[in-house]
Scaffold this motif. Structure first.
Motif, PDB file in Angstrom:
ATOM      1  N   ILE A   1       0.831  -1.197   0.000  1.00  0.00           N
ATOM      2  CA  ILE A   1       0.000   0.000   0.000  1.00  0.00           C
ATOM      3  C   ILE A   1       0.869   1.252   0.000  1.00  0.00           C
ATOM      4  O   ILE A   1       1.858   1.340   0.723  1.00  0.00           O
ATOM      5  CB  ILE A   1      -0.966   0.006   1.207  1.00  0.00           C
ATOM      6  N   LYS A   2       0.492   2.202  -0.848  1.00  0.00           N
ATOM      7  CA  LYS A   2       1.180   3.491  -0.933  1.00  0.00           C
ATOM      8  C   LYS A   2       0.145   4.583  -1.181  1.00  0.00           C
ATOM      9  O   LYS A   2      -0.965   4.306  -1.643  1.00  0.00           O
ATOM     10  CB  LYS A   2       2.204   3.496  -2.069  1.00  0.00           C
ATOM     11  N   LEU A   3       0.548   5.832  -0.886  1.00  0.00           N
ATOM     12  CA  LEU A   3      -0.327   6.944  -1.208  1.00  0.00           C
ATOM     13  C   LEU A   3      -0.415   7.117  -2.716  1.00  0.00           C
ATOM     14  O   LEU A   3       0.556   6.890  -3.449  1.00  0.00           O
ATOM     15  CB  LEU A   3       0.196   8.239  -0.583  1.00  0.00           C
ATOM     16  N   ASP A   4      -1.576   7.506  -3.178  1.00  0.00           N
ATOM     17  CA  ASP A   4      -1.757   7.818  -4.590  1.00  0.00           C
ATOM     18  C   ASP A   4      -0.939   9.067  -4.916  1.00  0.00           C
ATOM     19  O   ASP A   4      -1.040  10.087  -4.230  1.00  0.00           O
ATOM     20  CB  ASP A   4      -3.250   8.080  -4.864  1.00  0.00           C
ATOM     21  N   GLU A   5      -0.110   8.995  -5.945  1.00  0.00           N
ATOM     22  CA  GLU A   5       0.757  10.119  -6.297  1.00  0.00           C
ATOM     23  C   GLU A   5      -0.033  11.352  -6.721  1.00  0.00           C
ATOM     24  O   GLU A   5       0.454  12.481  -6.585  1.00  0.00           O
ATOM     25  CB  GLU A   5       1.715   9.708  -7.418  1.00  0.00           C
ATOM     26  N   GLU A   6      -1.231  11.170  -7.225  1.00  0.00           N
ATOM     27  CA  GLU A   6      -2.035  12.300  -7.687  1.00  0.00           C
ATOM     28  C   GLU A   6      -2.971  12.828  -6.612  1.00  0.00           C
ATOM     29  O   GLU A   6      -3.431  13.973  -6.693  1.00  0.00           O
ATOM     30  CB  GLU A   6      -2.842  11.893  -8.917  1.00  0.00           C
ATOM     31  N   ASP A   7      -3.247  12.021  -5.612  1.00  0.00           N
ATOM     32  CA  ASP A   7      -4.158  12.436  -4.541  1.00  0.00           C
ATOM     33  C   ASP A   7      -3.709  11.759  -3.251  1.00  0.00           C
ATOM     34  O   ASP A   7      -3.972  10.577  -3.036  1.00  0.00           O
ATOM     35  CB  ASP A   7      -5.599  12.039  -4.882  1.00  0.00           C
ATOM     36  N   ASN A   8      -3.023  12.508  -2.372  1.00  0.00           N
ATOM     37  CA  ASN A   8      -2.470  11.919  -1.155  1.00  0.00           C
ATOM     38  C   ASN A   8      -3.510  11.640  -0.084  1.00  0.00           C
ATOM     39  O   ASN A   8      -3.161  11.272   1.039  1.00  0.00           O
ATOM     40  CB  ASN A   8      -1.349  12.791  -0.593  1.00  0.00           C
ATOM     41  N   LYS A   9      -4.776  11.790  -0.428  1.00  0.00           N
ATOM     42  CA  LYS A   9      -5.838  11.385   0.484  1.00  0.00           C
ATOM     43  C   LYS A   9      -6.394  10.022   0.087  1.00  0.00           C
ATOM     44  O   LYS A   9      -7.328   9.516   0.716  1.00  0.00           O
ATOM     45  CB  LYS A   9      -6.948  12.435   0.509  1.00  0.00           C
ATOM     46  N   LYS A  10      -5.815   9.451  -0.967  1.00  0.00           N
ATOM     47  CA  LYS A  10      -6.203   8.132  -1.429  1.00  0.00           C
ATOM     48  C   LYS A  10      -4.975   7.225  -1.430  1.00  0.00           C
ATOM     49  O   LYS A  10      -3.848   7.686  -1.285  1.00  0.00           O
ATOM     50  CB  LYS A  10      -6.797   8.217  -2.840  1.00  0.00           C
ATOM     51  N   TYR A  11      -5.220   5.934  -1.627  1.00  0.00           N
ATOM     52  CA  TYR A  11      -4.112   4.982  -1.643  1.00  0.00           C
ATOM     53  C   TYR A  11      -4.243   4.052  -2.832  1.00  0.00           C
ATOM     54  O   TYR A  11      -5.310   3.924  -3.444  1.00  0.00           O
ATOM     55  CB  TYR A  11      -4.072   4.179  -0.345  1.00  0.00           C
ATOM     56  N   VAL A  12      -3.135   3.417  -3.170  1.00  0.00           N
ATOM     57  CA  VAL A  12      -3.119   2.428  -4.251  1.00  0.00           C
ATOM     58  C   VAL A  12      -2.503   1.141  -3.718  1.00  0.00           C
ATOM     59  O   VAL A  12      -1.648   1.161  -2.816  1.00  0.00           O
ATOM     60  CB  VAL A  12      -2.322   2.925  -5.475  1.00  0.00           C
ATOM     61  N   LEU A  13      -2.920   0.023  -4.275  1.00  0.00           N
ATOM     62  CA  LEU A  13      -2.429  -1.291  -3.873  1.00  0.00           C
ATOM     63  C   LEU A  13      -1.701  -1.950  -5.044  1.00  0.00           C
ATOM     64  O   LEU A  13      -2.072  -1.766  -6.199  1.00  0.00           O
ATOM     65  CB  LEU A  13      -3.582  -2.180  -3.411  1.00  0.00           C
ATOM     66  N   SER A  14      -0.673  -2.717  -4.727  1.00  0.00           N
ATOM     67  CA  SER A  14       0.081  -3.416  -5.766  1.00  0.00           C
ATOM     68  C   SER A  14       0.661  -4.698  -5.176  1.00  0.00           C
ATOM     69  O   SER A  14       0.604  -4.933  -3.962  1.00  0.00           O
ATOM     70  CB  SER A  14       1.207  -2.535  -6.319  1.00  0.00           C
TER      71      SER A  14
END
Length: 244
Positions: A209-222
């Protein structure tokens, strides 16, 4: 409170670099040498670090420090995982960051003096010879090359996700076993194993899990990039030295 919480559960081995054995005076006439048991040597695959097959990572006759890694560097790497879910359960709004530090074997006479720590750090992260030049078997652009023993882990993305659904949060740290020798006037005075953190991932419900680079109030999973490396259960004593 945030800082205190972070340092509680992921900082290992800091004592070995904070001071010196037996008080403030540095005894440079005594060899400080790690003597791990055969069981520990086998578990952490470090026999290669002290025989003729070891790989020279850094060597400087002027400062007289030499750092070694296993010839099969990729094969020596291992992952230590820490489950930090309970901290999110107990303090959902206060878990901000933590620290991953090097790990060491225990000994009453083998501590690294504070005056040596900066020299060893410079050797490990030397631009021309340091550990960043080794191949770890993962994307080289992801290797942590900042010249610090301790790596700061941010839990901002995990905090956002945990508030949405209370799933498991862990930290996976990838460690590289190294062996440091210091000589003074040609005489060895330090032979020390240092397990250096070279990469880490924050895992939420089985995904990185990391912060979304375009919106630091969201996250992305990989997917994890270090799932193929063996996970070891490390046993520490009350001083955070490896004993098992």
């Amino acid at each position: 409170m945030k800082k205190k919480l972070g340092l509680l559960f992921l900082s290992f081995g800091l004592v070995a670099l904070a001071g010196c054995s037996g008080g403030s005076k540095e005894d440079l006439n005594v060899l400080r040498s790690d003597t791990p048991s055969q069981e520990l040597i086998d578990k952490y695959k470090i026999a290669d670090l002290t025989n003729d097959n070891k790989k020279v990572v850094f060597s400087d006759e002027k400062s007289q420090y030499t750092v070694y890694a296993a010839t099969n560097t990729e094969g020596s790497l291992f992952v230590k995982e820490n489950d930090v879910t309970s901290y999110f359960e107990d303090h959902p709004d206060k878990v901000d960051s933590s620290t991953i530090a090097p790990m060491y074997f225990d000994s009453s006479v083998n501590q690294i003096y504070s005056s040596e720590s900066s020299e060893i750090l410079s050797a490990l992260y030397n631009e021309n010879q340091g550990i960043s030049k080794l191949t770890y078997g993962i994307d080289s652009s992801l290797i942590l090359t900042d010249a610090n023993f301790n790596k700061t882990v941010s839990f901002k993305a995990a905090t956002i996700a945990y508030k949405e659904a209370k799933n498991t949060v862990t930290v996976q740290a990838l460690y590289l076993p190294t062996f440091v020798i210091r000589k003074l006037n040609g005489v060895e005075i330090l032979r020390k194993y240092i397990f250096v953190p070279v990469y880490y991932e924050v895992i939420y419900n089985g995904k990185v899990i990391k912060l979304d680079e375009e919106d630091n109030k969201k996250y992305v999973l990989s997917d994890s990039k270090i799932s193929s490396f063996p996970k070891l259960s490390v046993v520490f004593d009350e001083h955070n030295y490896i004993v098992g």
